[in-house]
Design a protein around this motif. Structure first.
Motif, PDB file in Angstrom:
ATOM      1  N   ASP A  26      -0.220  -9.467 -10.551  1.00 42.96           N
ATOM      2  CA  ASP A  26      -0.680  -8.244 -11.205  1.00 42.96           C
ATOM      3  C   ASP A  26      -0.230  -8.219 -12.665  1.00 42.96           C
ATOM      4  OD1 ASP A  26      -1.915  -5.574 -10.801  1.00 42.96           O
ATOM      5  OD2 ASP A  26       0.068  -4.848 -11.307  1.00 42.96           O
ATOM      6  N   ASN A 165      -4.436  -6.594  -3.331  1.00 42.51           N
ATOM      7  CA  ASN A 165      -4.151  -6.338  -4.739  1.00 42.51           C
ATOM      8  C   ASN A 165      -4.470  -7.560  -5.600  1.00 42.51           C
ATOM      9  OD1 ASN A 165      -2.935  -4.521  -6.790  1.00 42.51           O
ATOM     10  ND2 ASN A 165      -1.405  -6.132  -6.934  1.00 42.51           N
ATOM     11  N   ASP A 169      -7.470  -7.432  -8.403  1.00 42.17           N
ATOM     12  CA  ASP A 169      -6.996  -7.354  -9.785  1.00 42.17           C
ATOM     13  C   ASP A 169      -7.977  -7.942 -10.805  1.00 42.17           C
ATOM     14  OD1 ASP A 169      -4.756  -5.889 -10.448  1.00 42.17           O
ATOM     15  OD2 ASP A 169      -3.359  -7.378  -9.682  1.00 42.17           O
ATOM     16  N   THR A 191      -4.152  -1.618  -7.147  1.00 38.88           N
ATOM     17  CA  THR A 191      -2.916  -1.265  -6.460  1.00 38.88           C
ATOM     18  C   THR A 191      -3.153  -0.190  -5.412  1.00 38.88           C
ATOM     19  OG1 THR A 191      -1.597  -1.843  -8.407  1.00 38.88           O
ATOM     20  CG2 THR A 191      -0.581  -0.367  -6.803  1.00 38.88           C
ATOM     21  N   SER A 194      -4.854  -1.514  -2.394  1.00 39.46           N
ATOM     22  CA  SER A 194      -3.933  -2.292  -1.560  1.00 39.46           C
ATOM     23  C   SER A 194      -3.086  -1.353  -0.695  1.00 39.46           C
ATOM     24  CB  SER A 194      -3.028  -3.169  -2.437  1.00 39.46           C
ATOM     25  OG  SER A 194      -2.044  -2.415  -3.114  1.00 39.46           O
TER      26      SER A 194
END
Length: 434
Positions: A26, A165, A169, A191, A194
């Motif tokens: 991330d 995630n 992303d 996020t 997720s």
């Protein structure tokens, strides 16, 4: 490490490794947006970790209450405790998220964010805060499952959320096909999605697979005494955990005076630290039951053996981790930034602070062992001494003497002093029991 600790730790470590690795991914994708965006996400760490610390504390209280009920054969009571814990976590995190959202700009301005980074922080945090209730539910659900003796499913929950995630992303940040590029908002949405995955997974497992939830409403007259029991244990743990983001925030204020490049580097370093210290964090979750059970049985020799074995192991393990990071400092820095100043600061971080991660592990394991011995006040005092007597003051002094590299070296020396105190103090406490 003893066979028992290995058996308890590896399932936890697997899930945490997957989740933390994807969090590092991330940070990598956000770094591709630019130094300002990387600095912005770095500013968010202390604030987001504040909510996570609250959830961790509530999880500790939840686990203790439900384990006691199940151990006494009170299955119906455990179900009521589980439902009450989930609602308590959702309520408290929602209130804290609303307060942060309301004071968002003054809060981050206080941390040192500028007009350059504040718009990116706002884009990210408003979405992150809106979805935070989806974060706390899986964390408390995992605590319920661990209290019921289930160790693999919590790891799968963490891993599945991290995988979602990592996949979303690049799609949401940079766009793909009909999906527009959303930048920082895309990172926050990935996020939240997720967390939604973990939320659905944990509710299904608790309600359908384990039968620990048989309804979704609990009268307030039943919930209030359960909340008091959870908070009696969970709030001291939450407050102790919240000292970490508070210390991070102070460190952020100090380093912000050296520019967004220094802030960006510290953000990368914090994410690297979360990976480098995974074994320590996993042990801090699995050592307390071993310490607590042997303490309850009066087997103080085994308490000592478990604690010292774990401490000696993390010192050796983290020494190896430091050597690996030190050798890879240049490629790691190049992976996260093309800015030469940011890369230089990242290398300074890698060559200093990770050298003390083994010592930091001793501090963390001592704290978790004190809690297992029903000595939360000692754990709190140790945390206060670590951050506000050693870590922060020495980091500030180091920065005054040698700038950003001095800050990292000062924090490292702070870990050394606190670890020495923690190790000696634990030995003295155990000797007094004998």
């Amino acid at each position: 490490m003893s066979p028992l600790l290995q058996r308890l730790t590896w399932p936890v470590l697997g899930g945490m490794l997957t989740m933390m690795s994807f969090n590092l991914v991330d940070t990598f994708f956000i770094s591709l947006l630019g130094t300002a965006q990387l600095a912005a996400i770095s500013f968010t760490f202390p604030v987001t970790f504040l909510l996570i610390s609250l959830a961790i504390g509530l999880s500790i209280g939840t686990s203790a209450v439900i384990a006691k009920a199940l151990g006494a054969g009170l299955a119906d009571t455990a179900k009521e405790d589980s439902l009450a814990a989930l609602w308590l976590g959702a309520a408290l995190v929602s209130v804290l998220a609303l307060i942060i959202a309301f004071y968002l700009e003054p809060l981050f301005s206080l941390l040192g964010a500028t007009d350059t980074t504040l718009p990116f922080i706002r884009e990210y945090m408003l979405i992150w805060l809106a979805g935070s209730v989806l974060l706390v539910t899986p964390m408390i659900g995992n605590a319920i499952l661990r209290a019921a003796g289930e160790t693999k499913i919590p790891s799968l929950v963490m891993a599945s959320g991290g995988l979602v995630n990592a996949v979303l992303d690049p799609i949401l940040i940079f766009g793909l096909g009909p999906v527009p590029a959303m930048g920082m908002q895309g990172a926050a949405l990935a996020t939240v999605f997720s967390w939604l995955t973990g939320f659905i997974f944990i509710i299904y497992w608790l309600a359908v697979k384990r039968g620990l939830l048989d309804r979704f409403y609990l009268p307030l007259s039943l919930a209030l005494p359960i909340w008091r029991r959870i908070l009696h244990i969970g709030m001291p743990a939450a407050v102790a955990n919240m000292l970490t983001p508070i210390a991070m925030a102070i460190l952020m204020v100090i380093i912000a005076s050296y520019g967004p490049e220094a802030v960006a580097a510290l953000g990368v370093g914090m994410r690297l630290e979360s990976i480098a210290c995974l074994v320590v964090l996993a042990l801090s979750m699995t050592l307390p039951p071993v310490v607590g059970q042997n303490f309850g049985a009066g087997l103080l020799g085994r308490v000592q053996q478990a604690y010292f074995t774990a401490c000696h192991f993390v010192l050796k393990w983290q020494a190896g981790v430091f050597l690996l990071l030190a050798l890879l400092a240049y490629p790691i820095a190049a992976l996260f930034t093309q800015d030469q100043q940011v890369a230089t600061y990242i290398r300074y971080f890698i060559w200093s602070l990770p050298l003390s991660y083994g010592l930091q592990g001793v501090i963390i394991l001592t704290n978790s062992s004190f809690n297992a011995l029903h000595l939360p006040a000692k754990a709190m005092i140790l945390s206060l001494v670590r951050f506000f007597v050693c870590y922060i003051p020495l980091a500030w002094l180091g920065a005054k003497i040698a700038g950003v590299p001095g800050l990292f070296i000062g924090a490292m020396v702070g870990n050394l002093l606190t670890a020495s105190l923690a190790y000696y103090w634990f030995k003295q406490v155990i000797q007094r029991y004998q």
